[in-house]
Scaffold this motif. Structure first.
Motif, PDB file in Angstrom:
ATOM      1  N   GLY A 106       0.798  -1.213   0.000  1.00 48.71           N
ATOM      2  CA  GLY A 106       0.000   0.000   0.000  1.00 48.71           C
ATOM      3  C   GLY A 106       0.834   1.268   0.000  1.00 48.71           C
ATOM      4  N   TRP A 138      -6.779   0.008   1.963  1.00 49.93           N
ATOM      5  CA  TRP A 138      -8.143  -0.299   2.383  1.00 49.93           C
ATOM      6  C   TRP A 138      -8.226  -1.721   2.931  1.00 49.93           C
ATOM      7  CZ3 TRP A 138     -11.962  -3.768   1.015  1.00 49.93           C
ATOM      8  CH2 TRP A 138     -13.247  -3.482   1.455  1.00 49.93           C
ATOM      9  N   GLN A 157      -2.506   1.238  -4.610  1.00 51.94           N
ATOM     10  CA  GLN A 157      -2.130   1.617  -3.247  1.00 51.94           C
ATOM     11  C   GLN A 157      -3.369   1.784  -2.365  1.00 51.94           C
ATOM     12  OE1 GLN A 157      -0.428   3.046  -5.914  1.00 51.94           O
ATOM     13  NE2 GLN A 157       1.366   1.810  -5.507  1.00 51.94           N
ATOM     14  N   THR A 158      -4.410   2.427  -2.905  1.00 53.52           N
ATOM     15  CA  THR A 158      -5.644   2.598  -2.138  1.00 53.52           C
ATOM     16  C   THR A 158      -6.261   1.246  -1.807  1.00 53.52           C
ATOM     17  OG1 THR A 158      -6.052   4.724  -3.199  1.00 53.52           O
ATOM     18  CG2 THR A 158      -7.938   3.648  -2.165  1.00 53.52           C
ATOM     19  N   LEU A 161     -12.302  -0.991  -6.212  1.00 51.39           N
ATOM     20  CA  LEU A 161     -11.314  -0.042  -5.695  1.00 51.39           C
ATOM     21  C   LEU A 161     -10.110   0.085  -6.619  1.00 51.39           C
ATOM     22  CD1 LEU A 161     -11.350  -0.904  -1.890  1.00 51.39           C
ATOM     23  CD2 LEU A 161     -12.119   1.212  -2.956  1.00 51.39           C
ATOM     24  N   ASN A 170      -9.621   3.667  -7.838  1.00 50.60           N
ATOM     25  CA  ASN A 170      -8.726   4.399  -6.947  1.00 50.60           C
ATOM     26  C   ASN A 170      -7.266   3.995  -7.042  1.00 50.60           C
ATOM     27  OD1 ASN A 170     -11.535   4.012  -5.236  1.00 50.60           O
ATOM     28  ND2 ASN A 170     -10.727   6.081  -5.209  1.00 50.60           N
TER      29      ASN A 170
END
Length: 129
Positions: A20, A105, A100-101, A93, A97
């Motif tokens: 992440g 998450w 990394q997001t 996601l 996004n």
């Protein structure tokens, strides 16, 4: 067994955090290849300990062979359902996004799920005592 459980949990959570934060680590001079290698290695170590830890904590002594088969079938079914839901959320996601997001998450979801499991486990043990 407790050491294996702790090592598994730490490896999985650490892997998600390393992946992440890979963009930030790259900014600090750590190559993506290195963070990817570390993250994947930690995921491998962590996932390798999940099944043995789970199997060691099951009390199968009171179950006959059909009960054991039923238990394992339910475990695999639930595992598949949870993985399917996580993959769908992860795909959303990832598409909207970025990687990394997604990893951040999932790492916080993982931490929340562990906290919930420990709370439920502790509550059950307290009631039994």
């Amino acid at each position: 067994m407790k050491t294996l459980m702790i090592a598994t949990l730490v490896c999985m959570f650490s892997a998600m955090l390393v992946l992440g934060y890979s963009e930030r680590l790259a900014y600090l001079g750590v190559d993506y290849f290195v963070t990817g290698l570390i993250g994947i290695s930690l995921l491998g170590l962590g996932s390798g300990g999940v099944r043995p830890a789970t199997m060691a904590n099951l009390d199968l002594s009171s179950l006959d062979i059909l009960g054991r088969v039923s238990l394992f079938a339910r475990m695999e079914r639930n595992f598949g359902i949870i993985n399917g839901v996580l993959l769908a959320i992860g795909a959303y996601l990832l598409a909207n996004n970025g990687f990394q997001t997604l990893m951040l998450w999932l790492s916080w979801l993982y931490l929340f799920a562990l906290g919930a499991l420990f709370y439920v486990s502790r509550t059950v043990r307290t009631k039994d005592a």
